[in-house]
Design a protein around this motif. Sequence first.
Motif, short mmCIF file in Angstrom:
data_model
loop_
_atom_site.label_atom_id
_atom_site.label_comp_id
_atom_site.label_asym_id
_atom_site.label_seq_id
_atom_site.Cartn_x
_atom_site.Cartn_y
_atom_site.Cartn_z
N PHE A 804 0.83 -1.21 0.00
CA PHE A 804 0.00 0.00 0.00
C PHE A 804 0.87 1.26 0.00
CE2 PHE A 804 -3.08 -3.03 2.08
CZ PHE A 804 -3.88 -3.17 0.94
N LEU A 805 1.97 1.22 0.72
CA LEU A 805 2.86 2.39 0.71
C LEU A 805 3.45 2.62 -0.68
CD1 LEU A 805 4.73 1.97 4.13
CD2 LEU A 805 2.84 3.53 3.58
N SER A 806 3.74 1.51 -1.39
CA SER A 806 4.30 1.66 -2.74
C SER A 806 3.27 2.20 -3.72
CB SER A 806 4.82 0.30 -3.23
OG SER A 806 3.75 -0.60 -3.47
N LEU A 807 1.97 2.07 -3.40
CA LEU A 807 0.91 2.55 -4.30
C LEU A 807 0.61 4.03 -4.09
CD1 LEU A 807 -1.56 -0.49 -4.16
CD2 LEU A 807 -0.11 0.20 -6.08
N GLY A 808 1.25 4.66 -3.09
CA GLY A 808 1.07 6.09 -2.92
C GLY A 808 0.46 6.51 -1.60
N PHE A 809 0.00 5.55 -0.79
CA PHE A 809 -0.50 5.91 0.54
C PHE A 809 0.68 6.39 1.38
CE2 PHE A 809 -3.72 2.99 -1.01
CZ PHE A 809 -4.90 3.57 -0.60
N THR A 810 0.45 7.41 2.19
CA THR A 810 1.55 7.98 2.98
C THR A 810 1.77 7.21 4.28
OG1 THR A 810 -0.02 9.54 3.98
CG2 THR A 810 1.24 10.29 2.04
N HIS A 811 0.71 6.58 4.80
CA HIS A 811 0.81 5.85 6.05
C HIS A 811 -0.05 4.59 5.98
CE1 HIS A 811 1.81 10.03 6.97
NE2 HIS A 811 2.57 9.56 7.98
N TYR A 812 0.20 3.69 6.96
CA TYR A 812 -0.54 2.42 6.99
C TYR A 812 -0.87 2.10 8.44
CZ TYR A 812 -1.09 -2.71 7.00
OH TYR A 812 -1.55 -3.99 7.19
N LEU A 813 -2.13 1.74 8.68
CA LEU A 813 -2.59 1.36 10.01
C LEU A 813 -3.46 0.12 9.88
CD1 LEU A 813 -2.61 2.15 13.03
CD2 LEU A 813 -4.72 3.45 12.58
N SER A 814 -3.00 -1.00 10.49
CA SER A 814 -3.75 -2.25 10.35
C SER A 814 -4.79 -2.38 11.45
CB SER A 814 -2.80 -3.45 10.40
OG SER A 814 -2.17 -3.54 11.67
N LYS A 815 -5.95 -2.93 11.09
CA LYS A 815 -7.02 -3.19 12.05
C LYS A 815 -6.78 -4.53 12.73
CE LYS A 815 -10.47 -0.94 9.04
NZ LYS A 815 -11.69 -1.16 8.26
N PRO A 816 -7.20 -4.66 14.00
CA PRO A 816 -7.71 -3.61 14.89
C PRO A 816 -6.56 -2.84 15.51
CG PRO A 816 -7.72 -5.70 16.04
CD PRO A 816 -7.22 -6.00 14.65
N PHE A 817 -6.84 -1.65 15.97
CA PHE A 817 -5.82 -0.82 16.59
C PHE A 817 -6.43 -0.15 17.81
CE2 PHE A 817 -7.84 1.18 12.97
CZ PHE A 817 -8.50 2.26 13.55
N GLU A 818 -5.57 0.28 18.73
CA GLU A 818 -6.03 0.96 19.94
C GLU A 818 -6.12 2.46 19.67
OE1 GLU A 818 -3.64 -0.02 23.28
OE2 GLU A 818 -4.13 -2.16 23.23
N ARG A 819 -6.88 3.14 20.46
CA ARG A 819 -7.08 4.57 20.30
C ARG A 819 -5.76 5.32 20.33
NH1 ARG A 819 -10.62 7.84 24.65
NH2 ARG A 819 -9.03 6.87 25.97
N SER A 820 -4.87 4.89 21.25
CA SER A 820 -3.60 5.61 21.38
C SER A 820 -2.78 5.50 20.09
CB SER A 820 -2.79 5.04 22.55
OG SER A 820 -2.53 3.66 22.36
N GLN A 821 -2.85 4.35 19.42
CA GLN A 821 -2.10 4.18 18.16
C GLN A 821 -2.59 5.16 17.10
OE1 GLN A 821 -2.79 -0.33 18.29
NE2 GLN A 821 -0.89 -0.16 17.09
N LEU A 822 -3.93 5.30 17.00
CA LEU A 822 -4.50 6.21 16.00
C LEU A 822 -4.16 7.66 16.34
CD1 LEU A 822 -6.26 6.80 13.54
CD2 LEU A 822 -8.25 6.74 15.06
N LEU A 823 -4.30 8.02 17.61
CA LEU A 823 -4.05 9.41 17.99
C LEU A 823 -2.58 9.79 17.81
CD1 LEU A 823 -6.30 9.76 21.16
CD2 LEU A 823 -6.77 10.53 18.82
N ILE A 824 -1.67 8.88 18.15
CA ILE A 824 -0.24 9.18 17.96
C ILE A 824 0.07 9.36 16.49
CG2 ILE A 824 2.07 8.16 18.10
CD1 ILE A 824 1.19 6.95 20.79
N LEU A 825 -0.54 8.51 15.65
CA LEU A 825 -0.31 8.63 14.21
C LEU A 825 -0.82 9.97 13.70
CD1 LEU A 825 0.53 7.45 11.47
CD2 LEU A 825 -1.73 6.38 11.32
N MET A 826 -2.01 10.37 14.14
CA MET A 826 -2.57 11.63 13.68
C MET A 826 -1.77 12.81 14.22
SD MET A 826 -4.82 10.43 11.79
CE MET A 826 -5.48 11.98 11.18
#
Length: 837
Positions: A804-826
């Motif tokens: 997915f990163l090679s296709l042009g997406f800047t970041h990757y987040l696999s499900k499921p994830f914890e809230r802290s993981q999403l917030l740190i990424l953002m």
Amino acid sequence: MITSYEMNENFKPKNQETKSELDVSDQKCSNILENINSVVYYTNENGYLTFISKSVQNVFGYQQEELLGRHFLEFVAKEDSLKAKSTFTRLAIEKKGLEELHLKSKDGKPKLVKLIHAAVFEETKFTGEMGIVIDISRGKREEQSLGFQSDLLNNVREVVSTINLKCNSTEESSAAKFDQQLIENALQEVEHGLHIILDKSPIMFYSHTPDNIINFVSTQSKKLLGFDPEEVKTRWIELLTDNPANQKGIELTKKAVETGMPQGPYEIEMRNIKNDIVWFEVHEIPIVNDGKTVLMVGSLKDITERKKVEEELQTNQSLLTAALEMSSMGHWEYDVATDTFTFNDQFYKMLRTSINEIGSYTMSATEYVKRFVHPEDISFVSKKIGRLESKQESNIVKELEHRIVYADGNVGNINVRIGIVKDKNGKTIKTYGVNQDITKRKNIENELIEAKEKAEESNRLKSILLANMSHELRTPMVGVLGFADILMGELNEPSHIEMVSIIKNSGTRLISTLNSILDLSRIEANKQDINNSPVNLNEIIKELIQLYSPIIKSKKLYLKYALPEKDVLLNSDKDILPKIFNNLMDNAVKYTEEGGIDVKLTLLDKEPQKKILVDITDTGIGIPKEYHKIIFEPFRQVSEGYSRKFEGTGLGLNITKKFVELLRGTITLKSEPGKGSTFTITFPYTKIEKEINSLSENNPVKNEITNPHLNELTVLLVEDDPINALVISSYLKDYLKVDHVSDGQTAIEYSKSKRYDAVLMDINLKGIDGIETHNQIRSIDYHYFNIPIIAVTAYAMLGDREKFLSLGFTHYLSKPFERSQLLILMKEIFKKINELN
């Protein structure tokens, strides 16, 4: 050397018998002289031939009348002319001579001869010379040849016959004038010449009476058998072995005596003085007088080495034949000039036929191709052989494979090794080779190819199954774990909090099981990538302790750890190492109810044991010795079946061991039931000078997000699962503005009408998938070409992130994830945006 006396005794009658024979008629004398193979001649005092025997035609090709009246020196070859003149000049003085000269045949070719001659005197006046010419050219060229032996024995026989039948020549005789004394002197010279030949020859000569009494053996017996001639005479029968070949020789000798005709050659086996086996080739010639055999003269030629070579060749031939039979190989040759193949029996056997059915070992190329080459392969075979023949070099060997049609109509496969022989002009004159039936091998190859294809298909289906299973389990787990996480922050009732905690732990366990299965699948498929870099083991152990402290504390267990004062750096995979330690800590916590857990990191940096040790020790239930190996096998536990006491898949230790070995380490176990267990992981140590940053700076567990201050930024959430969309929106609602759409087309329309600061993109969308949606949003304008677009997906198999990163997406987040993981990424994403702004 044989003496004159021995020769007289063995090869001619007594003197009184000789005298009686002198009365034989001139005609009988002439017939004898004309029919012997040696040439008898007579010259006058000036060297002109006055008589020459008829045998000159056989030896030199001349008719008698062509030579009479011509000078003897005319027939001496140029290279010996001076030698011959000197010889004849000395003859009148020395009265006799023995020479080797080259005489010219009628065809002009020189022929080496032995010349035995003597001066003829009437009273004291020299009147000429008489002599015998013996052809020894073949003996010189091929001293061991069968022909020379036969000729030599013939000469002996003829000379003896001449001695026995002295001619009584008169003045009117057509041959010449011979007085008795002259003939006897000449024959003595013949004897002398024969003595020389016998002694110098590598061949042993002998003679025996018709009733097999040996009366003469040449001196070569000492060299060939190790016995003196007299010993051989008396021990002849004793020296013969019991080989059946010897009986054949006895029978041929008996027949030669009876018929007066030579019956050889044949072979006999004898023993020498060392008791070693010696093989001889035998030539025997009967000496006949008045139609009755009076003597047998023979020669023995040592052929022991030849027999050894023949036996070795026979053995090799047998081995080759056996090898060809065992390997299903058939030999063939093809003669280009005659357009003819020649095959051996094994070739026909390979084709499931025989010489009896075919009728011949030869066959034209057209017939062979028509009968045995598969019709669909004829063109291919012809082109292949044509390309080989076009090459210039000779004796090249190539191979090809093609189908054949057996004689029974079935189809098989053969491997053909082809050799090509060319003449000096580069033209092919012959091809040869061996064909091997490879039908069984081809069938096995085809079965293996089919099995490989089935295995690959099975593996592909397994990968699809695992990917689908991963996706379908991860997607709903977002809702389970997400809402559990949200509820735990909002509930106050302890019982409710405990229930939500159970829900969250159960979901985490399910994801852990799924991850273990995926890890094992990757390892067994050799698809687990290893990305080595300098890793600080002290930091990893600290993170491990911090991660497990709450749960260990809740079980009222102690947790101790010991680290070296200096950081221990290891060149290893920073993602795999935590999985190894986590799996061991999971087991230690699971199986320990009292006491606690010790973690120890040790560095041994002194030779010869430079290594790093990590010990994880618990005071749990322990493991019986007979299970120490079993627990490292997949899906195995100490307690198994319906009565097992602990939950789990039995994959943790198996995966741990495989991960350790991938990192070039080892894992060992010390454990006793009731006393706990110690797992020791050992890695080879190499000093690393490079400084690395603390892992804790980037670890999401240690970065609690209370107020990220992300400003009033707007995010587009593209998610077709309403539960996932609700969880993600709930995670972000206090920090960002979130617009949610459930399909790709709507997301494109929203993006065209509004400028978003980032896009959270699910991949598995109905209609236009997330990848195509991403591409179209990127193409809207320059703003969307550069904004962060995050792939938020349940596709979490090996390689998905990189894809997915090679296709042009800047970041990757696999499900499921914890809230802290999403917030740190953002926070990380928008921090960069703010810095750019």
